[in-house]
Design a protein around this motif. Structure first.
Motif, PDB file in Angstrom:
ATOM      1  N   VAL A   1     -35.831  81.999 119.520  1.00  0.00           N
ATOM      2  CA  VAL A   1     -35.207  81.177 118.512  1.00  0.00           C
ATOM      3  C   VAL A   1     -33.808  80.668 118.651  1.00  0.00           C
ATOM      4  CG1 VAL A   1     -34.680  80.953 115.923  1.00  0.00           C
ATOM      5  CG2 VAL A   1     -36.706  81.937 116.721  1.00  0.00           C
ATOM      6  N   GLY A   2     -32.766  81.849 119.195  1.00  0.00           N
ATOM      7  CA  GLY A   2     -31.654  81.436 119.370  1.00  0.00           C
ATOM      8  C   GLY A   2     -31.285  80.271 120.503  1.00  0.00           C
ATOM      9  N   ARG A   3     -32.127  80.509 121.622  1.00  0.00           N
ATOM     10  CA  ARG A   3     -31.841  79.509 122.602  1.00  0.00           C
ATOM     11  C   ARG A   3     -32.144  78.140 122.049  1.00  0.00           C
ATOM     12  NH1 ARG A   3     -31.684  82.003 127.878  1.00  0.00           N
ATOM     13  NH2 ARG A   3     -32.500  84.246 127.537  1.00  0.00           N
ATOM     14  N   LYS A   4     -33.276  77.954 121.263  1.00  0.00           N
ATOM     15  CA  LYS A   4     -33.498  76.809 120.736  1.00  0.00           C
ATOM     16  C   LYS A   4     -32.417  76.182 119.873  1.00  0.00           C
ATOM     17  CE  LYS A   4     -35.469  73.710 117.882  1.00  0.00           C
ATOM     18  NZ  LYS A   4     -34.940  73.069 116.520  1.00  0.00           N
ATOM     19  N   ILE A   5     -31.941  77.082 119.123  1.00  0.00           N
ATOM     20  CA  ILE A   5     -30.707  76.667 118.336  1.00  0.00           C
ATOM     21  C   ILE A   5     -29.574  76.011 118.965  1.00  0.00           C
ATOM     22  CG2 ILE A   5     -29.065  77.389 116.436  1.00  0.00           C
ATOM     23  CD1 ILE A   5     -31.286  79.194 115.227  1.00  0.00           C
ATOM     24  N   ALA A   6     -29.342  77.069 120.080  1.00  0.00           N
ATOM     25  CA  ALA A   6     -28.075  76.410 120.740  1.00  0.00           C
ATOM     26  C   ALA A   6     -28.319  75.034 121.593  1.00  0.00           C
ATOM     27  CB  ALA A   6     -27.859  77.702 121.965  1.00  0.00           C
ATOM     28  N   ALA A   7     -29.686  75.030 122.009  1.00  0.00           N
ATOM     29  CA  ALA A   7     -30.032  73.709 122.510  1.00  0.00           C
ATOM     30  C   ALA A   7     -29.780  72.536 121.568  1.00  0.00           C
ATOM     31  CB  ALA A   7     -31.472  73.635 123.067  1.00  0.00           C
ATOM     32  N   THR A   8     -30.295  72.734 120.363  1.00  0.00           N
ATOM     33  CA  THR A   8     -30.145  71.744 119.246  1.00  0.00           C
ATOM     34  C   THR A   8     -28.877  71.418 118.752  1.00  0.00           C
ATOM     35  OG1 THR A   8     -32.471  72.547 118.523  1.00  0.00           O
ATOM     36  CG2 THR A   8     -30.980  71.060 116.754  1.00  0.00           C
ATOM     37  N   LEU A   9     -27.996  72.434 118.554  1.00  0.00           N
ATOM     38  CA  LEU A   9     -26.577  72.103 118.395  1.00  0.00           C
ATOM     39  C   LEU A   9     -26.008  71.407 119.454  1.00  0.00           C
ATOM     40  CD1 LEU A   9     -25.556  75.801 117.091  1.00  0.00           C
ATOM     41  CD2 LEU A   9     -25.509  73.608 115.727  1.00  0.00           C
ATOM     42  N   ALA A  10     -26.262  71.698 120.937  1.00  0.00           N
ATOM     43  CA  ALA A  10     -25.422  71.104 121.966  1.00  0.00           C
ATOM     44  C   ALA A  10     -25.916  69.664 121.944  1.00  0.00           C
ATOM     45  CB  ALA A  10     -25.623  71.784 123.233  1.00  0.00           C
ATOM     46  N   SER A  11     -27.248  69.388 121.679  1.00  0.00           N
ATOM     47  CA  SER A  11     -27.623  67.982 121.729  1.00  0.00           C
ATOM     48  C   SER A  11     -27.174  67.088 120.811  1.00  0.00           C
ATOM     49  CB  SER A  11     -29.030  68.146 121.851  1.00  0.00           C
ATOM     50  OG  SER A  11     -29.617  68.264 120.828  1.00  0.00           O
ATOM     51  N   THR A  12     -26.651  67.639 119.737  1.00  0.00           N
ATOM     52  CA  THR A  12     -26.197  66.768 118.338  1.00  0.00           C
ATOM     53  C   THR A  12     -24.661  67.074 118.018  1.00  0.00           C
ATOM     54  OG1 THR A  12     -27.089  68.942 116.996  1.00  0.00           O
ATOM     55  CG2 THR A  12     -28.634  67.059 117.186  1.00  0.00           C
ATOM     56  N   GLY A  13     -23.984  67.027 118.961  1.00  0.00           N
ATOM     57  CA  GLY A  13     -22.576  67.087 118.903  1.00  0.00           C
ATOM     58  C   GLY A  13     -21.748  68.557 118.820  1.00  0.00           C
ATOM     59  N   THR A  14     -22.540  69.441 118.736  1.00  0.00           N
ATOM     60  CA  THR A  14     -21.763  70.789 118.528  1.00  0.00           C
ATOM     61  C   THR A  14     -21.894  71.553 119.667  1.00  0.00           C
ATOM     62  OG1 THR A  14     -22.084  70.932 116.253  1.00  0.00           O
ATOM     63  CG2 THR A  14     -21.574  73.064 117.191  1.00  0.00           C
ATOM     64  N   PRO A  15     -20.684  71.730 120.548  1.00  0.00           N
ATOM     65  CA  PRO A  15     -20.979  72.520 121.751  1.00  0.00           C
ATOM     66  C   PRO A  15     -21.368  73.872 121.765  1.00  0.00           C
ATOM     67  CG  PRO A  15     -18.834  71.225 122.001  1.00  0.00           C
ATOM     68  CD  PRO A  15     -19.390  71.147 120.514  1.00  0.00           C
ATOM     69  N   ALA A  16     -22.468  74.340 122.175  1.00  0.00           N
ATOM     70  CA  ALA A  16     -23.004  75.649 121.966  1.00  0.00           C
ATOM     71  C   ALA A  16     -23.654  75.913 123.490  1.00  0.00           C
ATOM     72  CB  ALA A  16     -24.075  75.471 121.148  1.00  0.00           C
ATOM     73  N   MET A  17     -23.759  77.344 123.550  1.00  0.00           N
ATOM     74  CA  MET A  17     -24.472  78.144 124.449  1.00  0.00           C
ATOM     75  C   MET A  17     -24.970  79.373 124.191  1.00  0.00           C
ATOM     76  SD  MET A  17     -21.499  79.711 126.738  1.00  0.00           S
ATOM     77  CE  MET A  17     -20.220  80.971 126.297  1.00  0.00           C
ATOM     78  N   PHE A  18     -26.022  79.785 124.792  1.00  0.00           N
ATOM     79  CA  PHE A  18     -26.835  81.083 124.416  1.00  0.00           C
ATOM     80  C   PHE A  18     -26.472  82.156 125.305  1.00  0.00           C
ATOM     81  CE2 PHE A  18     -30.100  84.141 124.689  1.00  0.00           C
ATOM     82  CZ  PHE A  18     -30.326  84.500 123.451  1.00  0.00           C
ATOM     83  N   VAL A  19     -26.097  83.436 124.710  1.00  0.00           N
ATOM     84  CA  VAL A  19     -25.674  84.586 125.585  1.00  0.00           C
ATOM     85  C   VAL A  19     -26.565  85.761 125.158  1.00  0.00           C
ATOM     86  CG1 VAL A  19     -24.137  86.229 126.109  1.00  0.00           C
ATOM     87  CG2 VAL A  19     -23.343  83.825 126.000  1.00  0.00           C
ATOM     88  N   HIS A  20     -27.090  86.224 126.105  1.00  0.00           N
ATOM     89  CA  HIS A  20     -28.185  87.364 125.765  1.00  0.00           C
ATOM     90  C   HIS A  20     -27.349  88.650 125.489  1.00  0.00           C
ATOM     91  CE1 HIS A  20     -31.400  90.200 126.015  1.00  0.00           C
ATOM     92  NE2 HIS A  20     -32.292  89.211 125.973  1.00  0.00           N
ATOM     93  N   PRO A  21     -27.593  89.395 124.269  1.00  0.00           N
ATOM     94  CA  PRO A  21     -26.743  90.593 123.720  1.00  0.00           C
ATOM     95  C   PRO A  21     -26.696  91.666 124.828  1.00  0.00           C
ATOM     96  CG  PRO A  21     -28.157  89.608 121.996  1.00  0.00           C
ATOM     97  CD  PRO A  21     -28.501  88.846 123.161  1.00  0.00           C
ATOM     98  N   ALA A  22     -27.837  91.851 125.548  1.00  0.00           N
ATOM     99  CA  ALA A  22     -28.166  92.977 126.409  1.00  0.00           C
ATOM    100  C   ALA A  22     -27.249  92.652 127.655  1.00  0.00           C
ATOM    101  CB  ALA A  22     -29.573  93.088 126.844  1.00  0.00           C
ATOM    102  N   GLU A  23     -27.023  91.394 128.126  1.00  0.00           N
ATOM    103  CA  GLU A  23     -26.482  91.063 129.363  1.00  0.00           C
ATOM    104  C   GLU A  23     -24.951  90.859 128.981  1.00  0.00           C
ATOM    105  OE1 GLU A  23     -27.427  90.784 132.072  1.00  0.00           O
ATOM    106  OE2 GLU A  23     -29.702  90.868 131.620  1.00  0.00           O
ATOM    107  N   ALA A  24     -24.637  90.715 127.713  1.00  0.00           N
ATOM    108  CA  ALA A  24     -23.123  90.347 127.141  1.00  0.00           C
ATOM    109  C   ALA A  24     -22.632  91.940 127.375  1.00  0.00           C
ATOM    110  CB  ALA A  24     -23.027  90.137 125.725  1.00  0.00           C
TER     111      ALA A  24
END
Length: 343
Positions: free
Chosen positions: A77-100
């Motif tokens: 879900v988070g990946r989709k939300i980040a993509a939607t934000l980025a495509s509508t004017g809010t710079p966004a990216m997804f970071v996986h908590p385990a990789e963080a």
């Protein structure tokens, strides 16, 4: 004699039963009902709580990026939300908590806002990085189904996405809860794009390969035939010259221009058929004799979709292209528009 203990057979997949069509339809309807009720409950909750507006303000004031995190289904879900934000004017990216916790937390910098998504709010992967996020002084927005969870206690803003029951008949698989998360993300994106004054043209710039991008970004000058590819003769050209120019360029017409490139008229293959039907003496005619004036034209800096609308409105397959001084600079054919997927 002592025998080793028997190792039980591994448990295989459940045996597939015959499909009960009526039960499948009933479960589908039940799923829709449960998830619809979850969204209506979410709507009422948002209207009573100021948390949503505070989250939007944090993201609107963000000078970096909205960093979205989530584990498991919440991560999808988070990946989709980040993509939607980025495509509508809010710079966004997804970071996986385990990789963080293994280096990717370096992607989070001062000026960012973290949107952490977890239905339980107790993911071990989040618990490891929460203290680090605090030390970075990065605002944390928690989208969680448990307002008393560890994640919620560390958050600056808590968005309550709890649902009464999952749509899964076992009440186990994330279904209604992930629907609620997805809808919450869409609501944030819509509120943010509105607050930013985000327009269709802005959306097109971030979707240049999509249909909207082609409609709002592609200009006539991007697609038109230019230079020697444009059929053009002077008004005194004899009929043979006119015909060779028209057939040689393959656009079904030729423009007639003056010495400065100003358009005097046009001659099309339809005009040729009509002359033949009338039995006209073609060899004695000049371009000025057979042209018809004031042909349809578009400007080179017009949108290609506007040219397509003009061609459809007047039922023509080609138009002439002029510059700011009304001089002929190109030609545009419906095939050019189709190849570019403008129509």
């Amino acid at each position: 004699m002592n025998l080793p203990p028997r190792i039980p057979h591994s448990i295989g997949p459940p045996q597939v039963k015959a499909l009960d069509t009526q039960r499948a339809l009933a479960l589908a309807a039940q799923t829709f009902d449960i998830e619809a009720r979850a969204l209506l409950t979410l709507k009422e909750r948002v209207q009573r709580d100021e948390a949503f507006a505070r989250a939007v303000r944090l993201m609107l004031d963000c000078r970096g990026r909205v960093v979205v995190m989530g584990m498991g289904k919440s991560g999808h879900v988070g990946r989709k939300i980040a993509a939607t934000l980025a495509s509508t004017g809010t710079p966004a990216m997804f970071v996986h908590p385990a990789e963080a916790s293994h280096g990717d937390l370096g992607m989070v910098t001062v000026g960012d806002v973290v949107l952490a998504i977890s239905n339980s709010g107790e993911s071990d992967e989040f618990n490891v990085i929460l203290p680090v996020l605090k030390r970075l002084l990065v605002p944390l927005v928690a989208l969680t189904g448990r307002s008393g969870s560890t994640l919620a206690r560390h958050a600056d803003v808590v968005l309550d996405s709890s649902v009464e029951v999952e749509a899964c008949p076992l009440n186990l698989a994330p279904t209604a809860s992930t629907t609620a998360q997805m809808a919450y993300g869409d609501a944030l994106a819509v509120a943010l794009l509105d607050a930013r004054g985000f327009k269709a043209e802005d959306f097109a710039r971030s979707h240049p390969g999509g249909a909207l991008g082609r409609k709002l970004l592609v200009l006539v000058s991007d697609l038109m035939r230019a230079g020697a590819a444009v059929p053009c003769v002077g008004p005194q050209a004899d009929f043979n010259t006119l015909l060779r120019e028209m057939t040689g360029k393959g656009l079904g017409f030729t423009a007639i221009t003056d010495e400065s490139g100003g358009i005097l008229g046009i001659f099309t293959d339809g005009d040729l058929r009509r002359l033949i039907e009338r039995g006209a003496e073609l060899r004695s005619l000049t371009a000025a004799d057979v042209m018809h004036p004031n042909p349809k034209r578009v400007h080179e800096d017009d949108l290609a979709v506007e040219a397509a609308d003009l061609m459809e409105q007047h039922r023509v397959t080609s138009v002439l292209v002029v510059d700011a001084n009304e001089r002929l600079v190109g030609a545009l054919n419906s095939n050019d528009l189709m190849r570019a997927k403008v129509i």
